[in-house]
Motif scaffolding. Structure first.
Motif, mmCIF file in Angstrom:
data_model
loop_
_atom_site.group_PDB
_atom_site.id
_atom_site.type_symbol
_atom_site.label_atom_id
_atom_site.label_comp_id
_atom_site.label_asym_id
_atom_site.label_seq_id
_atom_site.Cartn_x
_atom_site.Cartn_y
_atom_site.Cartn_z
ATOM 1 N N UNK A 219 33.357 41.495 55.824
ATOM 2 C CA UNK A 219 34.818 41.471 55.790
ATOM 3 C C UNK A 219 35.354 42.710 56.491
ATOM 4 N N UNK A 220 36.589 42.628 56.942
ATOM 5 C CA UNK A 220 37.243 43.738 57.637
ATOM 6 C C UNK A 220 38.505 44.134 56.894
ATOM 7 N N UNK A 221 39.053 45.310 57.178
ATOM 8 C CA UNK A 221 40.254 45.762 56.481
ATOM 9 C C UNK A 221 41.405 44.768 56.636
ATOM 10 N N UNK A 222 42.000 44.406 55.499
ATOM 11 C CA UNK A 222 43.136 43.494 55.543
ATOM 12 C C UNK A 222 42.775 42.030 55.537
ATOM 13 N N UNK A 223 41.484 41.708 55.606
ATOM 14 C CA UNK A 223 41.082 40.301 55.588
ATOM 15 C C UNK A 223 41.331 39.701 54.197
ATOM 16 N N UNK A 224 41.936 38.528 54.179
ATOM 17 C CA UNK A 224 42.186 37.875 52.889
ATOM 18 C C UNK A 224 40.867 37.389 52.307
ATOM 19 N N UNK A 225 40.652 37.721 51.006
ATOM 20 C CA UNK A 225 39.400 37.331 50.357
ATOM 21 C C UNK A 225 39.627 36.415 49.155
ATOM 22 N N UNK A 226 40.866 36.300 48.706
ATOM 23 C CA UNK A 226 41.145 35.442 47.553
ATOM 24 C C UNK A 226 42.610 35.479 47.185
ATOM 25 N N UNK A 227 42.919 34.876 46.002
ATOM 26 C CA UNK A 227 44.290 34.841 45.501
ATOM 27 C C UNK A 227 44.316 35.420 44.084
ATOM 28 N N UNK A 228 45.355 36.154 43.790
ATOM 29 C CA UNK A 228 45.485 36.767 42.470
ATOM 30 C C UNK A 228 45.720 35.695 41.403
ATOM 31 N N UNK A 229 45.387 36.070 40.145
ATOM 32 C CA UNK A 229 45.582 35.131 39.040
ATOM 33 C C UNK A 229 45.496 35.836 37.706
ATOM 34 N N UNK A 230 45.022 35.081 36.687
ATOM 35 C CA UNK A 230 44.938 35.644 35.336
ATOM 36 C C UNK A 230 43.711 35.103 34.620
ATOM 37 N N UNK A 231 42.603 34.996 35.363
ATOM 38 C CA UNK A 231 41.364 34.482 34.765
ATOM 39 C C UNK A 231 40.650 35.599 34.014
ATOM 40 N N UNK A 232 39.767 35.216 33.065
ATOM 41 C CA UNK A 232 39.012 36.213 32.299
ATOM 42 C C UNK A 232 39.887 36.850 31.237
ATOM 43 N N UNK A 233 39.552 38.103 30.882
ATOM 44 C CA UNK A 233 40.292 38.825 29.850
ATOM 45 C C UNK A 233 41.559 39.406 30.467
ATOM 46 N N UNK A 234 42.628 38.623 30.465
ATOM 47 C CA UNK A 234 43.869 39.014 31.118
ATOM 48 C C UNK A 234 45.064 38.565 30.299
ATOM 49 N N UNK A 235 46.107 39.385 30.309
ATOM 50 C CA UNK A 235 47.332 39.045 29.585
ATOM 51 C C UNK A 235 48.396 38.458 30.493
ATOM 52 N N UNK A 236 48.083 38.328 31.786
ATOM 53 C CA UNK A 236 49.062 37.779 32.726
ATOM 54 C C UNK A 236 48.601 37.990 34.166
ATOM 55 N N UNK A 237 49.214 37.335 35.120
ATOM 56 C CA UNK A 237 48.794 37.448 36.535
ATOM 57 C C UNK A 237 48.903 38.889 37.039
ATOM 58 N N UNK A 238 47.868 39.346 37.655
ATOM 59 C CA UNK A 238 47.846 40.652 38.315
ATOM 60 C C UNK A 238 46.489 40.768 39.029
ATOM 61 N N UNK A 239 46.279 41.848 39.737
ATOM 62 C CA UNK A 239 44.972 42.111 40.370
ATOM 63 C C UNK A 239 44.372 43.349 39.725
#
Length: 266
Positions: A219-239
């Protein structure tokens, strides 16, 4: 008695030949004593009168015609020499023009080559800098939860990374150049990606709603690798973003200091 001229091509004697013949004739007259006889005034008058013999007139006309022919030949020769000189000068000028044009073309090609090489070097340098650069994982975002923040939300008792504010489905980018070493479910991190950076450090991206890279991918700087969400131990969408010294949990370092150390304004 009739005079029969010999057949075949005849040329009028040259002026030198005519002059030689006249001298020879005078010499012959002197030998026979005729010259002495011609000393008589009466006889001299008779022999030198054009009206009586026509000899002088004929010689004069012949010499004049010869002079005209010689002059014409000289003029033609001069014209031919002038034309040859003009042609030679034109050929020389044309050759010089071609030489200058070839030199100008060569210089233009060399200049274009140098400019092209300079652009290529500049492009390579720009690409090298880009590949060695770092940026935020979500451009324009900000840290909503800091590093080492304490609380019961984390099993270790403190936050091992930082949280970047992001709505679900926001594009997540690699912060620098590296190779993906983990891409999938990460327990409490939910869908996560771990990248080994070219400088030997590691970065982690957690709670993703979607993963767009595979293990082993560069991968290179700035390359998109995914989309943010709230999977796993999370209280809301964030990265959730971490910087590590190894791919394993527990080797975390301050991610804000890490990014700032690579020239990123956080």
């Amino acid at each position: 008695m009739a005079f029969a001229r010999a057949t075949g091509k005849h040329r009028r004697p040259s002026r030198l030949t005519r002059k030689s013949a006249n001298i020879a004739g005078v010499a012959a007259l002197a030998t026979t004593g005729v010259i002495g006889t011609l000393a008589s005034p009466a006889l001299a008058a008779e022999t030198t009168s054009p009206e009586d013999t026509g000899l002088t007139q004929a010689v004069s006309v012949g010499d004049s015609l010869a002079d005209q022919i010689d002059a014409q030949a000289e003029a033609q020769q001069a014209a031919a020499e002038q034309a040859a000189a003009k042609k030679k000068a034109e050929e020389k000028a044309e050759a010089e023009a071609k030489r200058k044009a070839a030199e100008a073309k060569k210089k233009a090609e060399e200049k274009a080559k140098k400019e092209r090489e300079a652009k290529e070097r500049a492009a390579r340098e720009a690409e090298r800098k880009r590949l060695n650069s770092f940026q935020l994982p979500i451009p324009g975002s900000y840290v909503s939860t800091g590093y080492n923040t304490g609380g019961s939300l984390w099993s270790s008792g403190s936050h091992s990374g930082v949280d970047f504010h992001a709505a679900s489905g926001t594009a997540v980018h690699a912060v620098g150049s590296g190779t993906v070493v983990e891409a999938g479910w990460g327990g409490a991190y939910g869908n996560n990606i771990v990248i080994k950076m070219n400088d030997g450090t590691y970065t982690q991206y957690g709670h993703l709603s979607s993963i767009g890279v595979t293990v082993g991918q560069s991968v290179t700087p700035g390359q998109q690798i995914g989309l943010s969400g709230s999977t796993g131990n999370s209280t809301g969408p964030h990265l959730h973003f971490e910087a590590r010294t190894s791919p394993d949990y527990g080797s975390d370092i301050d991610p804000v200091a890490y990014l700032r150390g690579h020239g990123v304004n956080v």
